[in-house]
Design an enzyme around this catalytic site. Structure first.
Site, mmCIF file in Angstrom:
data_model
loop_
_atom_site.group_PDB
_atom_site.id
_atom_site.type_symbol
_atom_site.label_atom_id
_atom_site.label_comp_id
_atom_site.label_asym_id
_atom_site.label_seq_id
_atom_site.Cartn_x
_atom_site.Cartn_y
_atom_site.Cartn_z
ATOM 1 N N HIS A 100 118.894 -55.406 -2.621
ATOM 2 C CA HIS A 100 119.010 -53.890 -2.060
ATOM 3 C C HIS A 100 118.353 -52.768 -2.924
ATOM 4 C CE1 HIS A 100 120.471 -52.515 1.747
ATOM 5 N NE2 HIS A 100 120.262 -51.403 1.469
ATOM 6 N N ASP A 123 124.723 -52.204 7.034
ATOM 7 C CA ASP A 123 124.972 -53.881 5.122
ATOM 8 C C ASP A 123 126.725 -53.757 5.273
ATOM 9 O OD1 ASP A 123 125.245 -54.650 3.109
ATOM 10 O OD2 ASP A 123 123.708 -53.593 1.718
ATOM 11 N N HIS A 125 128.168 -53.792 2.969
ATOM 12 C CA HIS A 125 129.144 -53.961 2.134
ATOM 13 C C HIS A 125 127.986 -51.820 1.790
ATOM 14 C CE1 HIS A 125 127.665 -57.609 0.900
ATOM 15 N NE2 HIS A 125 128.667 -57.529 0.315
ATOM 16 N N ASP A 127 127.097 -50.732 -1.039
ATOM 17 C CA ASP A 127 126.229 -50.071 -2.022
ATOM 18 C C ASP A 127 126.888 -48.813 -2.417
ATOM 19 O OD1 ASP A 127 125.237 -52.715 -1.670
ATOM 20 O OD2 ASP A 127 123.838 -51.761 -0.721
ATOM 21 N N HIS A 140 121.901 -54.135 -6.952
ATOM 22 C CA HIS A 140 121.971 -53.645 -5.722
ATOM 23 C C HIS A 140 123.237 -53.307 -5.182
ATOM 24 C CE1 HIS A 140 123.646 -58.457 -4.446
ATOM 25 N NE2 HIS A 140 123.595 -57.816 -5.450
ATOM 26 N N ASP A 227 119.724 -54.021 5.885
ATOM 27 C CA ASP A 227 120.940 -54.861 4.513
ATOM 28 C C ASP A 227 120.375 -56.350 5.846
ATOM 29 O OD1 ASP A 227 121.872 -56.752 3.607
ATOM 30 O OD2 ASP A 227 122.326 -55.634 2.406
ATOM 31 N N ASP A 229 122.532 -58.913 5.073
ATOM 32 C CA ASP A 229 124.052 -59.779 5.172
ATOM 33 C C ASP A 229 124.954 -58.482 5.636
ATOM 34 O OD1 ASP A 229 124.388 -57.061 3.572
ATOM 35 O OD2 ASP A 229 124.916 -58.546 1.698
ATOM 36 N N GLU A 272 116.711 -58.284 1.349
ATOM 37 C CA GLU A 272 118.203 -59.322 1.073
ATOM 38 C C GLU A 272 117.789 -60.964 1.557
ATOM 39 O OE1 GLU A 272 120.814 -58.995 -1.814
ATOM 40 O OE2 GLU A 272 120.445 -56.740 -2.269
HETATM 41 N N1 LIG Z 1 122.927 -54.702 -1.599
HETATM 42 C C1 LIG Z 1 123.721 -56.037 -1.258
HETATM 43 N N2 LIG Z 1 124.193 -57.174 -1.135
HETATM 44 N N3 LIG Z 1 124.920 -55.541 -2.304
HETATM 45 C C2 LIG Z 1 126.187 -56.603 -2.344
HETATM 46 C C3 LIG Z 1 127.196 -55.660 -3.762
HETATM 47 C C4 LIG Z 1 128.118 -56.685 -3.917
HETATM 48 C C5 LIG Z 1 129.108 -55.678 -4.631
HETATM 49 N N4 LIG Z 1 129.455 -54.520 -4.114
HETATM 50 C C6 LIG Z 1 128.596 -55.089 -5.743
HETATM 51 O O1 LIG Z 1 128.414 -54.190 -5.679
HETATM 52 O O2 LIG Z 1 128.649 -56.132 -7.055
HETATM 53 MN MN LIG Z 2 123.380 -53.694 0.664
HETATM 54 MN MN LIG Z 3 125.136 -56.070 1.752
#
Ligand SMILES: NC(=[NH2+])NCCC[C@H](N)C(=O)O
Ligand SMILES: [Mn+2]
Ligand SMILES: [Mn+2]
Length: 300
Positions: A100, A123, A125, A127, A140, A227, A229, A272
């Protein structure tokens, strides 16, 4: 929607530390994205991949707490140029990741064309980490903060201007894993978040109705950053940072169909997809199905 799409692959895995997500663009092409969109009578140009340094030949470089900073910045600068060029030629950029961190480049290229670019961040998350709040040092986990102009200067200044987006133009959908610093930023900046809680309460239909009418009022173009996920890992296992309790394939289809109908998007990315962690290319196939709906596939 613009009926001429340019596909740009970004075989990037430098923004995190699990191998395989660099093969995402190949997996999505192999799952038939080109044929799927050509069947919709859309004109497709596959522009091939943005150059990213090869994962198996490089050493891990840590810039303070940040993993592979210079390489992530270089590739994103190139991606921004390509996205900008395609929009200038009146083509819709469809970016395939890659991790990402590539949203930094997509948004840098796209936002050049809008004073008020909207962003739908689909997502698990947020991010929204910075080098100070990141638990991992993985870029990411930072692209949305970077696009707001917050964080490492080598990233926020990509493509020569800062910031790319305004907090009031962002809608996050599907969040269920937010770090403390991300929650604070969401509160401070007043970013709209439909977490799984709101999606359970309101249903995806209401969430998308709200999102679409809000962004239609508020923005002059919308980028979708999806994303994989965001989906539940039972259905989409090929991702590096899975979080249980996610969006279903059905809900996600509905979201894509509603976006197609609303015709508000001006660029999109699907990120991702990690074929090494996947089960028979299921996650890439799901991404292709979602893109089919996003670009107007209908049953009737
Ligand atoms: N694009 C993603 N899958 N991001 C996941 C981030 C996970 C976690 N919040 C981190 O900053 O490490
Ligand atoms: Mn993401
Ligand atoms: Mn994510």
């Amino acid at each position: 929607m613009n009926q001429s799409i340019s596909i740009i692959g970004v075989p990037m895995d430098l923004g995190q530390n699990r191998r395989g997500v660099d093969m995402g663009p190949s997996a999505i092409r192999y799952a038939g994205i080109i044929e799927r969109l050509e069947n919709l009578k859309i004109h497709i140009a596959d522009l091939d991949d943005v150059p990213v340094s090869r994962p198996d030949t490089r050493k891990e470089v840590k810039d303070g707490h940040l993993l592979n900073l210079q390489q992530v910045a270089d590739s994103n600068w190139k991606l921004a140029e390509m996205v900008d060029q395609e929009i200038t030629k009146n083509r819709f950029p469809l970016v395939l990741g890659g991790d990402h961190s590539i949203a930094i480049g997509s948004l840098a290229g796209a936002a050049k064309h809008n004073d008020n670019l909207g962003v739908i961040w689909y997502d698990a998350h947020g991010d929204l980490n910075t080098v100070d709040t990141s638990p991992s040092g993985n870029i990411h986990g930072m692209p949305l903060a970077v696009s707001l102009g917050i964080g490492e200067e080598k990233l926020t200044s990509i493509f020569g201007y800062t910031p790319k987006v305004k907090p009031e133009n962002i809608v996050i959908i599907g969040a269920r894993s937010l770090d403390p610093g991300e929650k604070e930023l969401i509160r401070d900046k007043g970013i709209t978040v439909y977490s799984m809680h709101e999606i359970d309460r309101l249903g995806m239909s209401q969430v998308m109705n709200n999102t679409i009418s809000y962004l239609r009022e508020q923005t002059d173009g919308v980028h979708l950053s999806l994303d994989l996920d965001g989906l539940d890992p039972e259905e989409a296992p090929g991702v590096g940072t899975p979080v249980i309790g996610g969006l279903t394939y059905r809900e996600s289809h509905l979201a894509m169909e509603m976006l197609a109908e609303a015709d508000i998007l001006t660029s999109a990315e699907f990120v991702e997809v990690n074929p090494i962690l996947d089960d028979q290319n299921k996650t890439a196939t799901m991404a292709v199905g979602l893109m089919g709906s996003l670009f107007g596939e209908k049953l009737k």
